[in-house]
Each structure stands twice: as C-alpha cells, then as structure tokens.
Design a protein around this motif. Structure first.
Motif, PDB file in Angstrom:
ATOM      1  N   GLN A 117      -5.732  12.178   1.404  1.00  0.00           N
ATOM      2  CA  GLN A 117      -4.736  11.027   1.098  1.00  0.00           C
ATOM      3  C   GLN A 117      -5.316  10.208   0.243  1.00  0.00           C
TER       4      GLN A 117
ATOM      5  N   PRO B  94       0.572   5.232   0.339  1.00  0.00           N
ATOM      6  CA  PRO B  94      -0.271   6.496   0.718  1.00  0.00           C
ATOM      7  C   PRO B  94       0.400   7.685  -0.282  1.00  0.00           C
ATOM      8  N   VAL B  95      -0.451   8.418  -0.980  1.00  0.00           N
ATOM      9  CA  VAL B  95       0.068   9.882  -1.575  1.00  0.00           C
ATOM     10  C   VAL B  95      -1.012  10.742  -0.990  1.00  0.00           C
ATOM     11  N   ASN B  96      -0.268  11.848  -0.386  1.00  0.00           N
ATOM     12  CA  ASN B  96      -0.805  12.991   0.014  1.00  0.00           C
ATOM     13  C   ASN B  96      -0.952  14.060  -0.818  1.00  0.00           C
TER      14      ASN B  96
ATOM     15  N   VAL C 146       0.736  -1.104  -0.074  1.00  0.00           N
ATOM     16  CA  VAL C 146      -0.005  -0.145  -0.185  1.00  0.00           C
ATOM     17  C   VAL C 146       0.846   1.201  -0.242  1.00  0.00           C
TER      18      VAL C 146
ATOM     19  N   GLU D  24      -7.157   3.779   8.908  1.00  0.00           N
ATOM     20  CA  GLU D  24      -6.948   3.488   7.643  1.00  0.00           C
ATOM     21  C   GLU D  24      -5.861   2.589   7.323  1.00  0.00           C
TER      22      GLU D  24
ATOM     23  N   ARG E  50       9.393  12.274   3.017  1.00  0.00           N
ATOM     24  CA  ARG E  50       8.216  13.033   2.724  1.00  0.00           C
ATOM     25  C   ARG E  50       7.975  13.920   1.902  1.00  0.00           C
TER      26      ARG E  50
ATOM     27  N   PRO F 294       4.309   3.186   5.862  1.00  0.00           N
ATOM     28  CA  PRO F 294       2.646   2.765   6.086  1.00  0.00           C
ATOM     29  C   PRO F 294       2.671   1.247   5.544  1.00  0.00           C
ATOM     30  N   HIS F 295       3.367   1.061   4.329  1.00  0.00           N
ATOM     31  CA  HIS F 295       3.156  -0.556   4.020  1.00  0.00           C
ATOM     32  C   HIS F 295       3.846  -1.458   4.986  1.00  0.00           C
TER      33      HIS F 295
ATOM     34  N   GLN G  28      -6.147   8.142   9.698  1.00  0.00           N
ATOM     35  CA  GLN G  28      -5.016   7.510   8.791  1.00  0.00           C
ATOM     36  C   GLN G  28      -4.662   6.382   9.588  1.00  0.00           C
TER      37      GLN G  28
ATOM     38  N   ILE H 259       1.308  -1.936   7.797  1.00  0.00           N
ATOM     39  CA  ILE H 259       0.227  -2.915   7.516  1.00  0.00           C
ATOM     40  C   ILE H 259       0.808  -4.136   7.328  1.00  0.00           C
TER      41      ILE H 259
ATOM     42  N   ASP I  22       5.992  14.595  -0.388  1.00  0.00           N
ATOM     43  CA  ASP I  22       4.643  14.980  -0.697  1.00  0.00           C
ATOM     44  C   ASP I  22       4.034  15.716   0.279  1.00  0.00           C
ATOM     45  N   ALA I  23       4.660  15.603   1.407  1.00  0.00           N
ATOM     46  CA  ALA I  23       4.081  16.431   2.744  1.00  0.00           C
ATOM     47  C   ALA I  23       4.392  17.893   2.886  1.00  0.00           C
TER      48      ALA I  23
ATOM     49  N   GLU J 196      -7.112   2.702  -4.263  1.00  0.00           N
ATOM     50  CA  GLU J 196      -8.013   1.936  -3.502  1.00  0.00           C
ATOM     51  C   GLU J 196      -8.902   2.749  -2.779  1.00  0.00           C
TER      52      GLU J 196
ATOM     53  N   ARG K 134      -2.903   0.699  -4.216  1.00  0.00           N
ATOM     54  CA  ARG K 134      -2.455  -0.485  -3.779  1.00  0.00           C
ATOM     55  C   ARG K 134      -1.746  -1.148  -4.900  1.00  0.00           C
TER      56      ARG K 134
END
Lengths: 374, 457, 608
Positions: free
Chosen positions: A117, A54-56, A52, C175, B276, C141-142, C172, C145, B278-279, A109, A121
C-alpha cells in the motif's frame, strides 16, 4: 448548615476575563506579549497535515506486496500531481508494462512492502486561530497559542448552538418579557448580535439568518423550534460545532420564559457595542456554557458592593426556580428550613421557602433553584 | 380335412362380397346436435349424434356401419348477409340438397364406428354452420344425411368459465403481490425471516480476513443458462461486496467460461460499488475446466494449498458436492452452501456450517437486495404457496372424510367441487350432472356397504 | 504492595474516588464474619484549587474514624497501616473514576471479531471505550485518521488477526494510528501508551510502525489467538498496569495514594465487574448489574461465568435524558405514564433537565415521568448489552442433517433472562427512589426478568470497594456484599409466554417462613408479603404454554427470598406488551402500579 451553595449563571458588568487561544497542533504564534489585538485578528497559524489516501498498488498491478517498492516511480517524500505516473510494472521482456497514475495530489508518505500500500498525503490544510475577544495579549506559549485578557462585561447563557462570532449588540424587543418574533428583525441587523426578550420563534431565527445576523440571543426557545432549526433532536448538550451560519443563545431555558431583567438591562445598556459571542455548550464534567463578552474600554471605577457572599444561599437573595411546577419564576428566599422536607414526589430533600413577587409562597427543593448573581 | 379348410376359407373370403351384393340401405345416425364448444377462441364446434342402429357387429363379425362422415355448410358469414360471400346454400336455406353428392363434398371429418361425437376444430369465429352426419358402410356406401336440427355459430368467449377458479386465484396472488410491492415501496416493512446462511456471509468473510486467508467461491458446475448459477452469482455479488469492505481476497474458480466472465463483471461492480476498485484483482476469478471431476480436483487443489478460511458453494452441484465440502471441512473453513439439487442437499447440510435450501437460495436475491419489488413479490408468492397448501390440506381432508363417511352428501359435493371446479375445469357452478351421478354412486356404495361389512366379518 | 495472609486481615479500609465525591467504608471482622461497619464521605479533591486526591481521601477517612472511634489517619497525614490494636487498618484499598475515569480507543481488524474482543477487554478492565476502529467499520481511512486525531484517549489497544493469521491488516490499522499521532488527555510530555495484543507474527512490523517518538508500545499475548477462543487476561492486566503507571500518575495526588494502598488502584467500573464476577462464582449464580448515572448507563452481566460489561454512553438520567427521549421516542416513554401530559411542555421539561442536570422532581407527576424515562433508558441499555454479550463470532459450526431447518448463526446473545438469578441496581434514580417498590417495578419493567429472579439494590454504592477487596480477600468481599452492600427488594416470579388476559396464568403455593397460595391471571401483577429475612419455597404450576423456568407448562419449585418489597408475582407475560391505545395503556399501567402499590397515596417518608 445555614448556608448552601447553589450555583447560578454569571452575569456581571465587569470582570477581568482571560481566554486561551490554542492551536490544534504546533504552529506559529503571531503575537507578542502586551500586543493589543482585535477580535478578528489572527493570532496563530498552522498547517494541519492533509488528508491521507491509501492506494493499494499490489492489487492494482497484480503484484506481490514486496515487489511494489521496486516498481515505484516516486519514492517516499516526493510530491505527486493528479494523474502523474506513480508506479510502473516490469512487464514481460520489457513489454506490456502497466503504468499506474495517481488519483490524488500530495506527497508520497509511505510505501509499505508488507501491505503493498502506498499512502499519499494531500496538501496541508491551513488553520488560523483568531483572537475572538479584543484585548491584550498577556501570555504566549511558543508554537501553541496565547492568552488574551480584557476588562469585559460578561453574561453566561444556559444553552446555545453555533460557535464563536462577534458583532454589534442590537436589542430588538422593548421589554425583557417580549417574545422575539420575525417581524422585529430588520435588514439593517446584518452582522449584529440580536437581543430579544422572552422566547424566540424559529421564524425569527430564520429571519435573522436571512439578514445575515451574527448571533441571536433571547430568554427561551421551544424544543420543537430547536429541532426544526437543527433538523434533528438534540440528544446530548454538547454543541458549538453546528454550521447554521448563526449563533443562537438562550439565557434561561426551554419554553416560554423571559430573559432575566438584569441580563436584559445590561445588554440594553451595551447596545451598539461590539460583543464576542460563543454558543458552545457542554454540560458534562468540565461544564461549558455559552457566553456573551462585551469588552470595555476601561475598568469601571467601583464595582457594585457585594451584599452577599458569592454562591451562598441566604434569606433575602433573589433566585429563580428551575424546575416545574414553578419553572422560570423569580422570587426571594424567605426561609431556609434546616430539616429535610418530604416532597410531593415522596422524596425527602433539603428545601427552602421562596416568596414570589405576587406574595405567594412556595416550598422548593434547594436543588431546583438557581441564584441570580448580583 | 384339407377340403373342409379350403371351403371355410372360401366362405370367409366371400362374405363381404355377398353383403355388398345385397346393397342394404344404411341407416343414418339420429338426433344430430351441433354445439359451440364453450370457453374457446371460437374455432371449435362439437357435433354429437346417436349411433345408427346398424352400428354393431353382426353375428358374422361384419359391420354394416364402419364409420360416420360429418358434413357442414356455411349458413351465414360473420360479416352478415349483405356480403353474400360463402353462402353457398343461400341465406336461410338450412337443408342440405336432396341429391347430396357424397363424393363431391368432402366431409369435414370422419370417425370410426361406435364414436358418437366429433370435434370440428376448423371453423371460423362468428360463422354459422349447419351440420349433417351420414353413416358410412363398406365399399363407400352412405346412409342418407341426418341433418342437425339447428344451425350452430362458432363463438369466441372472452372468459374461459371452466377456468374461472384459476383466474380468481391468479388475481388474488397478483393483487397481493402488487399490494406488497406498493406497500414495500411506500416504506412498509416486509420482514423476511433471517436466512442463517446469508447472515453468515459477513462472519465467514470476516474469519478469512482475520486469519489472513482467501475466501473461495464456487458457483457450481453448470453454465450461466441454469437458474441456479444465476442465483449463485447474485450471492457472489454480496460476498464480493463484503470482501471489498473487509479487504479480503476473493477467489472464484469456474467450470464454464461464460460464468467466469459474468463473475468477473459482478465482482468488479461490487468492488466499485464499495469504492475499492483498486482492491479488485481480475486474476482471482479464473476458468479451470469444463470437466466435472477435472474441475473438482482443481478446486480441491486450491483448498489444500491455500487453505481458504471461508468456502461458498452456490449453484448447481452433482457428485462433487460432498468431495468439496469434506475437503474444506478438513482444512477448518467456514462453509456456506446453497443449491436447489435435492439429492445434494443432505451432503451439504451435514458437511457445511450453513446451507441455503432450494427456495431460500432463490429468495436470496430479494433478501440481500432489500429491493421493494423483489420483497413484495416474495411475500406475494408466499401467500400463493399458503393458498396452495391450504387447498391441498382441505382436499385431502375432504377426500378422507368422504371416504370414511360415505353417506355425508355435502362432504362429497365439496370434495367434488374442489376436484372438478377449483382444480378442474368445471367453472364456478357445480355440474348438476356430476352431482346427479354422485347420487347414483352413493346409492351403489350404500348397496355395496353391507357386502363389504360382511366380507370384513 | 504487600502480600497479606487473608486470615490476618481484620480491619479493611476502602475508598472510591468518584468524580464528585470520595466515599470511604470500613469493614471489620465482627463475631466471625466480615461486616461493613461505618462509612464516610467527602468531596473529591482532584481538580483545582486542591489538586491532590489524598485530601478528599483523608477527609472521608477522618469522618469514619470519628464515627468508629478508631484512629485511622496518623499525624503525618497518612493512613495508618498495618493496624496496631485500636489504631489503623490491616489493608487499605481504593478505586478511582475521578477525572472522567479511564478512556480508551480500541482497534481491531473485523468489528465483530478481534475488535469486539478488544472492546470486551477494555470494557472489562473498566474503561470507557471512546471509539472502535476496524477495517470494516464503514469509514474511509482518512475519516478514521481524523477520528483518531480528534479523540484524546488515555491509551490505545490494538488487536487483530489470529496467531498466524493476517499481518498486513494489522499493520494497516497501525499505519492509521501512527500518522494520526493521537494526543493523550494529560500533558504533552507523556507518550501515548499503545497496547498491542494481536497476531504474534505481526509484532515486528507493528514495532517498526510505532518506532517514532511519542508512542510507548507494549506487547502482550494475542487476545484472540484463534477465533474460537478469547484470551483477554493479559490485555486486561496490561490496561490496569498502564492505568496505574501512566494515567493515574498524571492525576494530581495519585502517586501518593498509590503508595498507601495494599492492592492496585482499580478503575471503578472494573471493580464493580470484579465483585459481580466473584459473587457469581462463589454462589454459582447468573448476575446482571446496572448502574444508571446522569450521563451513562453501565450494564454488567455474568452468565455461566462469562463476564460482560457495556457502557451506554448516551443513556442517562440528566445530561443524557434528552437523548433517551430521542432514542426511545416520546410515545414509548409516555406509555409508562398513567395520565395525560402535554407533549410540547414535556419536551421542554426534558431539555431543561438536560441543561440543568442537578434538579430533582418535586411533584409526583414529575417523578413518574422521570421514572418512565428511566425505564426506557434501562431497556435500551440492556438491549445494547444483549447485542454485545454474545458468543464468539467467526467460529466454525458442527452440524448434523437434523439441523437442516434450525440453522443458527454464531454470535447469539448469552444473556438469558430465564436463567438470571440476581438483578442488582445502582445509580441515583434506582437507589434513591422514594419507595423501594418503585425501584423493583422499574427493574421488572425495564429488564423483563423471566422465571424466578431476585431483585436487589446497592445501598450506598459499595460495589467498587468490594471489587478491589475481592482481589485480596474474596470471602470477605462476598460476605459484605451479601449482608451489607445489597438491600434485597424481593423476588420476582414472572411468566414467559403470552398469557390470555383474565385467564389463569399460573397458580402458586408458598411454604416455609410464610404460607400462602393463589392464582395469577394473565395481565395481573400481585405483591405477596415476604419480609427481609424470610425465605420460603414456592411451587408454581403454569398454564399451558407458560414457562416459569422448567419449560412451557412444567411445574417449578424454587426457594425464594423476601425483601423490603416482597414477592412479586408477574402474570403479564414476556415480552411485555402494552396496549397501543393511549387510554387503554393508561388504565393498564395504572392497574399495575396500583397492584404493587408503587406510588403510595399518602407518601410516607423515606430517607434520601
């Protein structure tokens, strides 16, 4: 209490062995009940959900999170390729639009209006479960896995590293108390399960890895050698996931200790046969020991007559002392005093008297012996 | 009465004329000595002499000698005799011509009366000079030349012995710094005292994250050329890294455009470093105004509207320090300040949760980066400070003791040694002359002592 | 569940279903006070082939019944409750750690703030925290998870954000949990219980995230409503409820057992925490308790009524012994051993103990080595505990100009050995040591108590039973705890500071049941006899710079209680420093062991 239960490691020339082959998540089971499977056949298959990412988008496009949904070029469930546009800002009077390209491949997803966000996936990861042991499928649980049964010769080791593998048994030493050194391992042992006698050296394991042997089994190993092999000091005996490229099993323990004669003789007898080997060890509640499984063509007609009740401590039984000062020595139970005895350490514990082959007798706590299953 | 005044005036006006008319032969100075100035690069020679006996005011107030002219000639060049250049007087010829023409030969310098030495700063390294001095009188009269008894060669010294102590201390500190840098590079641990204010960065940013509020960073009101702003930006990098890890919103209002650009670069790099990118949001680092109070009002506005949960003040601050700190305190933010402005520190200490004081602020980058070079030099500098503090204490102690016990000669010598040799320019060896003077001084003190005692009684 | 009047309770039956044995005790009201009168033991019967926990319970209770001559189990195979004359008990209570106890995963926004509070809540409820997921735990994050997927917790506690604080971070985190679809340990038909105890504004979005099948979301009050305050109660209670309703209900036989008990079944460590809290509160003291097992070491502390518990997952005496040696390093272990040992052989011994965890040391050398390992395991576990038991982080500080040079960060440890009053030991290596002196010495060397500290051990691991009892009848629990549960080893008087070897460290004078006096020099250790039922007043005059509780150099007067070991006067200084040189270290340690007579020459028999 005339009898006391002291567990030992199982070493037997015949046993009906059943193993469960299970998928990590629901998937397809590819065998039916009564199918005959070979060790390296695939019995079940599934796809694990991909990674997974995530893209902000809210930050990338300097937008409030709630506006992200409106800017999406892809909606939930769409697949997206690398560098494909993912979202586009409205810009000012239709100009100065920012386009965000995806840095990942996969499917969109979720798009969260709360966090701004987007979760992409990645492609699913195929997982295959092999049979591991040749035998007959005796049970299938839909989408989960199957059970395989076979008549096998079976030996438990005390400790191992590395996971499931299989290969032909090759005995490298001439005696059960011969050290397994690097010079005993030859090029033609590729893909084999190498069996040694006493302690194996780190050089011999390295050599076995060089010739691409499947597994290496011996009586003992030095802790220092194990540390060198793994690259770290093993803290807790939960193993099986190491990626050494070889499975290592010791049958007796750490230090200079020879393989039990019986185990050695059995493995020697089965030299040349295919064996399934698993080094995974877990010494916790739900103990798991490494195993050597040799599937047999047919069940032997008569199993050895059970002279002793399984697991019972009785006079005349063979046992091994598993703690210093007599660590690794094999002897015969010659006395079972009922009363607790004060040990050298000052503790009081139930003990037994053991006679070693030399005729020497010793008093040993019952907790410190291990029966050798006949 | 008027006549009498006129006569007096006339007399006064005529006096010099009378003297000139007398044509007295001036007497020159005696014992002229020329010496190479020690511990220089070879461009100075000191000429000393005894004053002419006529160098005093006469009863009439007139001075027969009103100054001295110093002459020199090259005796030998640095290149040696073969070249023959500039050997106006010929090799080995040390004397000045008998018919020395004062007007034709420009003196290398003149000094007024009563001065008995001259520093010639215009000589060449390795050239030998002969010096002569003449007294000058009113109306361009000269005494005969008094020639120095020895020629002198200007020499460059490679070591300024007067500052040997300086060299020694510097060497010690440098060696220590280099040692600690190597030590740190080779895995040695250099412990830096935990700086509460920097330890609190993660806590402050964490608080902001939990409360869903932004983090405010104020890099001071001076431009990037101020060292405090630079130090502040170093801390900003750390705050930004933490904010990136925690995914907190970081706001940096600046008072200078260049600071804004630097801050943007720094913060972006920090976000990239944490993986990060993107942040990172460029719009959160913005320029307000150059005006001190315009800026203060702007920042205050941000505080009141957005209620940041953590505020950092790192840089140079003036009157706005307490205004900012009090406002943020009223909105319940954790505040961390760092400045080297002594006048603003008390305000920050009182109003903020944590304050980096002066040196701590500058040590921050070594502390945060854990870079062996920075840590090593920090440690070395600390040792330098310890040496300085030690000398300070020792000097004070000796001076006090010397004052209390005027008879203890060793104490006074030690005091003298620290003042003139270690801290002064007398070099390693104590000046015997000064010690001799000390004896005199002590005798005088001893004589004075009973008088003081009596006075006290 | 019955609501009983505490005054009517005269006979109490309690069991603790451990992973291997079920222990039962009987507490009776005798001569105006509660005493533990009998105990029984039987193997736990959760696993196949029995698969019914009540069998073990009945077996252990039957053993008590025989000993006590009181019928406790009825013909229907149930425990007789309430009591009727000479039959049955007034209340039956139980704890359980069978099947690996309660295993949880917790999540929060910031590891040191809400996630730490969530961990505290879970540990306090008696669970094993398998992992803590936080936004700043340094994992992608992955990876998070993947980790959630690999774990098979019994339940998940999610917190994050103050009330009115961050919403998106909490969502988040949710999620991350939802798509990972963690599988519960027991059965696939059972949906994963999720407790949400975070920002109240984020409840709705969190509900949306967990709207899928397979989750059972329960919402309780925020456990960190503001950063300045923790509110662990609601989350803790909810954990207990779910433990009973979901986790226990899955384990064989527990549904039956739950019907028998007069108070909810508690996870064993949670009950231990409860009894320590109750005792600390009633006696107004600070307590530290430790339970060292084969795989893990639990440390409990109550300082100023603040309770903390930590589980050091890989510090133990058998399964984890190798890890202790690896973490503490061999030289650190060997510094406690007063003779030379071959390091290569030792390493092999350690590994052999790890793969054959049930063996016991036969020779004195082996025992000394094992106790050396125990010292290091306890020291490391206590260190971890100190790092965890802190004041809250992320709190605004109030300062004055006077604080200029003494700024301290928040999150300082609240564990203070100087204010510690009682140190309780339990677990095989401590409670089964051949001599009590060894237990006392182990505790002193590992925990380094300062000032005046009482040492005790839990004789037969009765604390869990008393923990549940405390929820019903605190007074009875405290009485039994004091009289029967604890075996008092004695009192340790230890000097804080760096006393000079051979110079006077402090002088002492004893009055009361026993009168004596003397002087302790720096580096000395002395044992003064003071029997089990004896108490005395000790007056201590420390040397300059030495602190015995009232500040450096200040005189101290305390009443001390004796025990099976006695009064131990420790002038070795704190922090305890051993010589670097191996030979010097050996002779120093030998000297200490001799002065306390730790390993008696002629080993007198002490029952195991």
């Amino acid at each position: 209490m005339a009898k006391a239960y002291t567990p030992g490691l199982l070493v037997t020339r015949h046993k009906k062995h059943r193993i469960m082959r299970r998928l990590p998540i629901a998937g397809d089971v590819q065998v039916k009940v009564d199918d005959m499977v070979k060790a390296d056949d695939t019995v079940a298959e599934t796809n694990l959900p991909g990674d997974v990412h995530p893209v902000n988008l809210a930050n990338t496009m300097s937008l409030p999170a709630a506006d992200v949904v409106a800017c999406m070029l892809k909606s939930e469930g769409d697949s997206i390729a690398l560098d494909e546009p993912l979202a586009q800002s409205k810009g000012m009077f239709g100009m100065f639009r920012t386009i965000v390209h995806s840095r990942f491949e996969g499917t969109v997803e979720t798009v969260s209006p709360v966090t701004g966000q987007v979760i992409i996936r990645g492609a699913p990861l195929p997982v295959q479960v092999r049979a591991y042991m040749s035998g007959r499928v005796v049970g299938v649980t839909e989408h989960e896995g199957c059970e395989i049964e076979a008549d096998v010769a079976y030996a438990q080791g005390i400790f191992g590293v590395g996971g499931e593998t299989q290969g032909c048994i090759r005995v490298a030493t001439v005696a059960h108390d011969q050290e397994l050194t690097a010079d005993l391992i030859t090029e033609d042992m590729a893909g084999c399960v190498i069996v040694g006698g006493a302690r194996m050296t780190v050089e011999s394991i390295r050599r076995a890895m060089e010739v691409k042997a499947a597994a290496i089994i011996s009586g003992g190993i030095d802790d220092q050698d194990l540390k060198e092999l793994l690259g770290y000091d093993l803290g807790v005996a939960i193993t099986g996931r190491e990626s050494l490229g070889i499975t290592v099993i010791v049958t007796e323990g750490f230090g200079e200790i020879s393989m039990a004669d019986r185990t050695y003789a059995m493995l020697r007898e089965f030299e040349g046969r295919e064996a399934s080997v698993n080094g995974a060890t877990q010494i916790r509640a739900g103990v798991m020991r490494p195993e050597i499984i040799v599937p047999l063509d047919a069940a032997p007609s008569a199993s050895s007559d059970a002279k002793f009740e399984e697991g019972q401590l009785e006079t005349g039984r063979m046992l091994r002392v598993i703690r210093d000062p007599w660590f690794g020595m094999i002897g015969e139970v010659s006395g079972l005093p009922a009363e607790p005895h004060v040990l050298g350490s000052g503790s009081k514990a139930r003990v037994l008297e053991v006679t070693f082959p030399s005729g020497e007798k010793a008093i040993v706590p019952r907790a410190n012996v291990e029966l050798i299953e006949e | 009465m008027t006549r009498a005044l006129a006569v007096l005036l006339m007399l006064l006006c005529c006096t010099p004329v009378v003297v000139h008319a007398q044509a007295v032969t001036l007497v020159g100075p005696s014992d002229v000595v020329a010496e190479d100035v020690p511990d220089d690069v070879g461009q100075q020679i000191t000429v000393k002499w005894n004053l002419s006996p006529q160098d005093r005011a006469q009863a009439s107030g007139a001075r027969p000698v009103n100054g001295y002219a110093i002459y020199r000639k090259v005796v030998q060049t640095a290149e040696g005799l073969e070249s023959g250049a500039e050997t106006a007087a010929g090799p080995g010829e040390l004397a000045f011509a008998d018919d020395f023409d004062y007007e034709a030969n420009q003196p290398v310098g003149t000094v007024p009366y009563s001065v008995n030495q001259f520093l010639d700063e215009n000589v060449d390294d390795g050239v030998t000079y002969m010096y002569a001095v003449a007294s000058t009188g009113p109306g361009g009269t000269y005494s005969p030349l008094s020639v120095a008894d020895m020629p002198v060669t200007a020499r460059m010294e490679y070591i300024n012995e007067g500052k040997l102590w300086f060299l020694i201390i510097m060497m010690i500190i440098s060696v220590v710094i280099v040692f600690f840098v190597f030590y740190a590079k080779h895995g040695g641990t250099i412990k830096v005292r935990p700086i509460a204010g920097l330890e609190a960065v993660s806590e402050a940013v964490g608080r902001a994250t939990e409360m869903g509020k932004p983090v405010l960073f104020v890099p001071g009101i001076l431009d990037i050329n101020d060292i405090q702003t630079v130090a502040g930006i170093t801390v900003l990098a750390n705050v930004a890294r933490t904010a990136a890890q925690y995914d907190a919103q970081l706001k940096v209002p600046t008072a200078r455009s260049l600071v804004m650009t630097t801050a943007r670069e720094t913060v972006q790099a920090a976000y990239l470093g944490e993986g990060r990118p993107d942040a990172y949001n460029e719009d959160n680092i913005y320029y307000l105004t150059d005006e001190q109070f315009g800026y203060t009002a702007g920042v205050q506005g941000v505080m009141v509207r957005e209620k940041p949960a953590a505020c950092f003040y790192m840089g140079a601050f003036y009157a706005e320090s307490l205004i900012l700190a009090e406002t943020a305190n009223s909105i319940g933010a954790i505040q961390v300040a760092g400045t080297a402005m002594p006048s603003q520190l008390p305000f920050f200490v009182a109003a903020c949760d944590y304050t980096l004081i002066g040196e701590e602020f500058f040590a921050a980058s070594a502390y945060l980066s854990n870079d062996p070079e920075q840590l090593g030099s920090l440690k070395g500098q600390d040792l330098g400070k310890i040496i300085a503090a030690f000398l300070l204490v020792l000097g004070c102690l000796l001076a006090t003791l010397a004052a209390v016990l005027p008879n203890a000669k060793p104490l006074r010598i030690a005091d003298l040694y620290i003042t003139n040799n270690v801290l002064g320019e007398d070099g390693l060896v104590p000046d015997s002359e000064k010690i001799a003077n000390l004896d005199l001084l002590m005798e005088r003190d001893q004589d004075a002592q009973p008088a003081i005692d009596e006075g006290a009684n | 569940m019955t609501n009983l009047d505490p005054d009517t309770i005269k006979v109490i039956l309690a069991t603790d279903c451990g992973s291997t044995t079920t222990k039962a005790i009987l507490i009776q009201y005798v001569d105006g006070e509660y005493r533990q009168t009998h105990r029984g033991e039987a193997p736990t019967t959760v696993e196949k082939p029995f698969a019914d926990v009540t069998m073990g319970v009945v077996n252990s209770v039957t053993e008590i019944a025989e000993l006590a001559g009181r019928r406790l189990v009825g013909d229907d195979g149930r425990i007789i409750c309430p009591a009727t004359g000479t039959e049955g008990c007034d209340i039956y209570i139980s704890t359980s750690s069978a099947g690996g106890g309660l295993q949880m995963m917790v999540a929060g926004v910031i590891a040191e703030m809400t996630a730490a509070s969530a961990k505290r809540a879970a540990l306090g409820a008696g669970s094993i925290v398998m992992d803590v997921i936080a936004a700043n735990d340094g994992r992608r994050p992955h990876d998070q998870i993947q980790r959630i997927r690999d774990l098979r917790p019994d339940m998940i506690l999610i917190s994050g954000g103050t009330d009115g604080g961050t919403t998106d971070k909490v969502v988040q985190i949710s999620e991350l949990v939802a798509p990972a679809k963690p599988q519960p340990r027991f059965g696939s038909d059972y949906s994963m219980p999720i407790i949400y105890a975070g920002n109240k504004d984020a409840r709705e979005p969190v509900k949306d995230v967990f709207s899928d099948e397979g989750f059972d979301l329960q919402i309780v009050d925020n456990l960190r409503p503001v950063l300045e305050r923790e509110n662990l109660g609601p989350a803790r209670d909810k954990i207990h409820d779910i433990f009973l309703e979901h986790v226990m209900a899955q384990a064989p036989g527990y549904d039956k057992l739950m019907g028998w008990t007069g108070a909810p079944i508690m996870p064993t460590p949670g009950a231990v925490g409860d009894i320590l809290q109750t005792v600390a509160k009633l006696q107004e003291i600070n307590v530290v308790g430790v339970d060292i097992g084969g795989a893990t070491t639990d440390v409990f502390s109550v300082f100023d009524e603040t309770f903390n518990r930590t589980v050091s997952a890989n510090l133990g005496m058998s399964y984890s012994i190798s890890n202790v040696c690896a973490e503490a390093t061999m030289p650190n272990v060997l510094r406690w051993v007063p003779f030379d040992m071959n390091e290569r052989e030792l390493r092999n011994h350690v590994k052999n103990k790890m793969i054959r965890p049930t063996t016991i040391p036969q020779t004195r050398e082996a025992l000394m080595f094992e106790q050396a390992v125990a010292r290091e395991a306890l020291r490391l576990a206590y260190k971890q505990h100190k790092e965890f038991a802190t004041t809250l982080k992320g709190v605004q500080q109030q300062r004055t100009v006077g604080d200029t040079f003494s700024q301290q960060t928040s999150g300082q440890t609240i564990v203070d050995n100087m204010t510690l009053d009682l140190l309780v030991a339990s677990g095989g290596v401590l409670s089964h040591a051949p001599r009590m002196h060894q237990t006392a010495m182990l505790l002193i060397d590992a925990f380094e108590p300062e000032g005046v500290t009482m040492l005790a051990k839990d004789s037969i691991f009765m604390m869990p039973h008393l923990g549940v009892l405390a929820s019903v009848h605190p007074k009875a629990a405290e009485q039994v705890f004091d009289r029967d549960c604890l075996v008092y080893l004695g009192t340790c008087v230890a000097a804080k500071g760096m006393p000079k070897a051979g110079k006077s460290c402090f002088s002492w004078e004893l009055s009361g049941d026993r009168a004596a006096s003397g002087t302790i020099n720096g580096g000395d250790l002395q044992l003064v006899e003071l029997g089990e039922e004896e108490t005395a007043t000790i007056t201590l005059s420390p040397a300059r710079g030495i602190d015995l509780g009232e500040g450096p150099g200040k005189k101290v007067q305390r009443s001390v209680r004796g025990g099976t070991v006695g009064l131990i006067l420790d002038g070795r200084g704190r922090p305890l420093a051993l010589p670097e040189d191996r030979a010097a270290c050996q002779s120093t340690v030998q000297g200490w062991l001799d002065s306390l007579d730790v390993y008696a020459e002629e080993s007198e028999a002490v029952a195991v």
